[in-house]
Scaffold this active site. Structure first.
Site: not given
Ligand code: AMP
Length: 226
Positions: A13, A88, A127, A160, A171
Site C-alpha cells: 500500500k 481500517r 522490509r 520496524r 497484525r
Molecule cells: P501501518 O504502517 O499502516 O502498518 O500501521 C502501523 C500501525 O499503526 C498499525 O498496526 C496500527 O497500530 C496503527 N494504525 C495505522 N493506521 C491505523 C488506523 N486507521 N486505525 C487504527 N490504527 C492504525
C-alpha cells in the site's frame, strides 16, 4: 481524486499510494506514517499510539479519525488524497464518509490490493523503512543502492519493531477481523476494485492505474451525458 487503498500489512500500500498520489498531484495520507512521525517527535499522540502499535492492535477510532481529518486541512490535500492504512474499521469508514459528505465530497474509489499470507510474511520480514521520509525497501526485491541508506533522501533505514514475526501474526489477524469487512462496505457502494498484488512494483502500479483510469472514464462519460 479521493481514493482509499485497502490491503493487508505488506501488500504494498505504501509504495503504491505514494506513486498514485504523486501521479495525480494529490496528498498521500498514511496513518501509520503519521503515528510513527509523532513517535519520533515524542508527541502525546505518538506516546498514546505506541502501546497499540507495539502489539499489532489498532489505535482507537476517535484518535485516528481526528488525526486524519486534521491532516486533510493541509494545502496538499485540497484537490484530493490517496488514503493508505485508513480507514481500517467500519466506524472509521463511516466517520470518513460523514465528514466528506458534510463538505459535499465523497470517496471516488476503494482499491483492494490482495496478496496471500505466505508472501506477506516474507515481505514484512525483509522490509526496511527510511526514518526520515518513510520510503520502504525490501532487502531482496527492492534493495537500496547503498545498504542502510535511503535512495530518495539519504536518510537512515531501519526495520520496524512491529515487522518482527511475533507481531506480524497479530497484525494480520487484526486486519482480517477488523479491516476485512471494509471490502463489503465499499462493494455495497459500488466503489470497490480488487487488484492482484503479486508481481513487481511496476506491474501492480499499472493494474492500479488502469483501475483508476477506467473509473475516471466512466465518471467523465456520465458528466457528458448529463
Ligand atoms: P501501518 O504502517 O499502516 O502498518 O500501521 C502501523 C500501525 O499503526 C498499525 O498496526 C496500527 O497500530 C496503527 N494504525 C495505522 N493506521 C491505523 C488506523 N486507521 N486505525 C487504527 N490504527 C492504525
Amino acid at each position: 481524486m479521493r481514493i482509499v487503498l485497502l490491503g493487508p500489512p505488506g501488500a504494498g500500500k505504501g509504495t503504491q499510494a505514494a506513486r498514485l498520489a504523486e501521479r495525480a498531484g494529490v496528498a498521500h495520507v498514511a496513518t501509520g506514517d503519521l503515528f510513527r512521525a509523532n513517535q519520533e517527535r515524542g508527541t502525546e499522540l505518538g506516546k498514546q499510539a505506541k502501546s497499540y502499535m507495539d502489539t499489532g492492535a489498532l489505535v482507537p477510532d476517535d484518535v485516528t479519525t481526528r488525526m486524519v481529518l486534521e491532516r486533510f486541512k493541509e494545502s496538499d490535500a485540497a484537490d484530493g488524497f490517496v488514503l493508505d492504512g485508513f480507514p481500517r474499521t467500519i466506524p472509521q469508514a463511516e466517520a470518513l464518509d460523514a465528514a466528506l459528505a458534510a463538505a459535499g465530497q465523497a470517496i471516488d474509489q476503494a482499491l483492494l490490493i490482495e496478496v496471500d499470507r505466505e508472501e506477506l510474511v516474507r515481505r514484512l520480514a525483509g522490509r526496511w523503512i527510511c526514518r526520515a521520509c518513510q520510503t520502504p525497501y525490501h532487502e531482496r526485491s527492492a534493495p537500496p543502492a547503498k545498504p542502510g541508506v535511503c535512495d530518495a533522501c539519504g536518510g537512515e533505514l531501519y526495520q520496524r519493531d512491529d515487522d518482527r514475526p511475533e507481531v506480524v501474526g497479530a497484525r494480520l489477524e487484526t486486519y482480517e477481523k477488523q479491516t476485512g469487512p471494509l471490502a463489503g462496505y465499499y462493494e455495497r457502494q459500488g466503489k470497490l476494485a480488487r487488484i492482484d498484488g503479486l508481481g513487481g512494483i511496476d506491474a501492480v502500479a499499472e493494474k492500479l492505474g488502469r483501475a483508476v483510469g477506467g473509473r475516471a472514464a466512466v465518471a467523465a462519460a456520465h458528466v457528458k451525458v448529463e
